[in-house]
Design a protein around this motif. Structure first.
Motif, PDB file in Angstrom:
ATOM      1  N   ALA A 195      -3.442  23.400  45.854  1.00 29.37           N
ATOM      2  CA  ALA A 195      -2.633  22.578  44.946  1.00 29.37           C
ATOM      3  C   ALA A 195      -2.663  23.141  43.531  1.00 29.37           C
ATOM      4  O   ALA A 195      -3.542  23.917  43.160  1.00 29.37           O
ATOM      5  CB  ALA A 195      -3.166  21.145  44.935  1.00 29.37           C
ATOM      6  N   GLU A 196      -1.681  22.744  42.740  1.00 29.27           N
ATOM      7  CA  GLU A 196      -1.676  23.119  41.335  1.00 29.27           C
ATOM      8  C   GLU A 196      -2.688  22.252  40.580  1.00 29.27           C
ATOM      9  O   GLU A 196      -2.897  21.088  40.909  1.00 29.27           O
ATOM     10  CB  GLU A 196      -0.283  22.934  40.747  1.00 29.27           C
ATOM     11  N   GLY A 197      -3.281  22.829  39.544  1.00 27.78           N
ATOM     12  CA  GLY A 197      -4.311  22.119  38.785  1.00 27.78           C
ATOM     13  C   GLY A 197      -5.681  22.508  39.291  1.00 27.78           C
ATOM     14  O   GLY A 197      -6.030  22.285  40.449  1.00 27.78           O
ATOM     15  N   GLU A 198      -6.477  23.114  38.435  1.00 27.77           N
ATOM     16  CA  GLU A 198      -7.751  23.686  38.851  1.00 27.77           C
ATOM     17  C   GLU A 198      -8.706  22.661  39.456  1.00 27.77           C
ATOM     18  O   GLU A 198      -9.424  22.947  40.412  1.00 27.77           O
ATOM     19  CB  GLU A 198      -8.433  24.361  37.659  1.00 27.77           C
ATOM     20  N   ALA A 199      -8.715  21.462  38.897  1.00 22.81           N
ATOM     21  CA  ALA A 199      -9.675  20.459  39.370  1.00 22.81           C
ATOM     22  C   ALA A 199      -9.393  20.054  40.809  1.00 22.81           C
ATOM     23  O   ALA A 199     -10.314  19.923  41.627  1.00 22.81           O
ATOM     24  CB  ALA A 199      -9.655  19.235  38.450  1.00 22.81           C
ATOM     25  N   LEU A 200      -8.127  19.856  41.164  1.00 21.71           N
ATOM     26  CA  LEU A 200      -7.785  19.482  42.535  1.00 21.71           C
ATOM     27  C   LEU A 200      -7.980  20.663  43.484  1.00 21.71           C
ATOM     28  O   LEU A 200      -8.412  20.483  44.628  1.00 21.71           O
ATOM     29  CB  LEU A 200      -6.348  18.974  42.601  1.00 21.71           C
ATOM     30  N   VAL A 201      -7.700  21.867  43.006  1.00 23.91           N
ATOM     31  CA  VAL A 201      -7.933  23.071  43.806  1.00 23.91           C
ATOM     32  C   VAL A 201      -9.402  23.160  44.228  1.00 23.91           C
ATOM     33  O   VAL A 201      -9.722  23.559  45.346  1.00 23.91           O
ATOM     34  CB  VAL A 201      -7.529  24.334  43.007  1.00 23.91           C
TER      35      VAL A 201
END
Length: 272
Positions: free
Chosen positions: A84-90
């Motif tokens: 997914a986009e967004g480092e935290a969700l990745v």
């Protein structure tokens, strides 16, 4: 959701990036009752953006909590957001799947093999499998065998994917993998941009009890025991500035092919 959501979910939205440890404990104490509301949050892509309710962080917390709750019904929604986009969700999604364990095993293996997904999403599936060896060492042999099948593969255009499999084998530090890794490099079937053969050998020798495996075996509560470090600008997703795009992009869906002809989805190209 606003009219029917439980009080703890309202508090989670209001907390943004750093919910209190007591709130996280209270949500986990809800057990199975917390799973459906958390999945609803995870499934709502609009909540991933910085200007959304919760500042884009509520889906991240939802993914983490679903993993800690071993929510089998969350496997499919979590797999959907691999890469997914967004480092935290990745970072949160592979860890959550690793914590869920066996119900995620086959879906992750199938996803990683599916070349219709982008490379980074497939790599995230491999990472989830590798992290699963920490809380579930009984699956390590199966996961190592799966990664070795990838390394032994001869499919064209998969050299970078094989390099990700090598990285994950190094993280597991299973020495029986070395001969296959070495042969793959000798036959130029592994991209050296990600990891060279010498780096692979050094990493395999140096990483006994790798931290990636131990981290997945620990509790998600450790992430909330102190305020999170300052988030990078890409920690959560930013809304694309569509006003700067030409008229040829008007009405293009985020999952549609980009009209520029790049072959990428609009959200991965001019829709960023």
């Amino acid at each position: 959701m606003a009219n029917t959501e439980p009080a703890w979910l309202t508090q989670l939205f209001d907390a943004g990036k750093d919910p209190a440890l007591d709130l996280i404990r209270a949500i986990l104490d809800e057990g199975d009752a917390a799973i459906d509301p958390l999945i609803m949050v995870l499934n709502d892509e609009s909540l991933q953006f910085q200007d959304a309710r919760g500042s884009g962080w509520t889906p991240v917390h939802a993914a983490r909590l679903l993993g800690q709750l071993h929510a089998v019904q969350a496997v499919e929604p979590l797999v959907h957001w691999l890469g997914a986009e967004g480092e935290a969700l990745v970072q949160a999604v592979p860890m959550a799947l690793a914590r869920i364990g066996e119900p995620a095993l086959a879906p992750l293996m199938a996803y990683a093999r599916d070349t219709s997904h982008n490379l980074m999403a497939r790599a995230a599936a491999l990472e989830a499998l590798t992290r699963m060896c920490g809380p579930y060492p009984q699956f390590q042999d199966q996961i190592v065998d799966y990664l070795l099948e990838i390394v032994r593969g001869e499919e064209r255009g998969e050299n970078e994917f094989r390099a990700f499999a090598v990285v994950n084998l190094c993280d597991i530090s299973d020495n029986r993998a070395w001969d296959d890794i070495h042969n793959a490099y000798r036959q130029n079937r592994v991209s050296k941009r990600l990891i060279t053969v010498n780096e692979a050998r050094e990493n395999m020798l140096a990483r006994g009890g790798n931290w990636k495996l131990g981290e997945a075996a620990g509790s998600v509560l450790a992430l909330y025991e102190s305020p999170a470090h300052e988030a990078s600008p890409r920690a959560v997703r930013q809304q694309p500035v569509v006003s700067e795009l030409g008229t040829e992009f008007t009405g293009v869906g985020r999952n549609d092919p980009c009209p520029c002809g790049s072959g990428k989805k609009f959200k991965k190209c001019h829709g960023r």
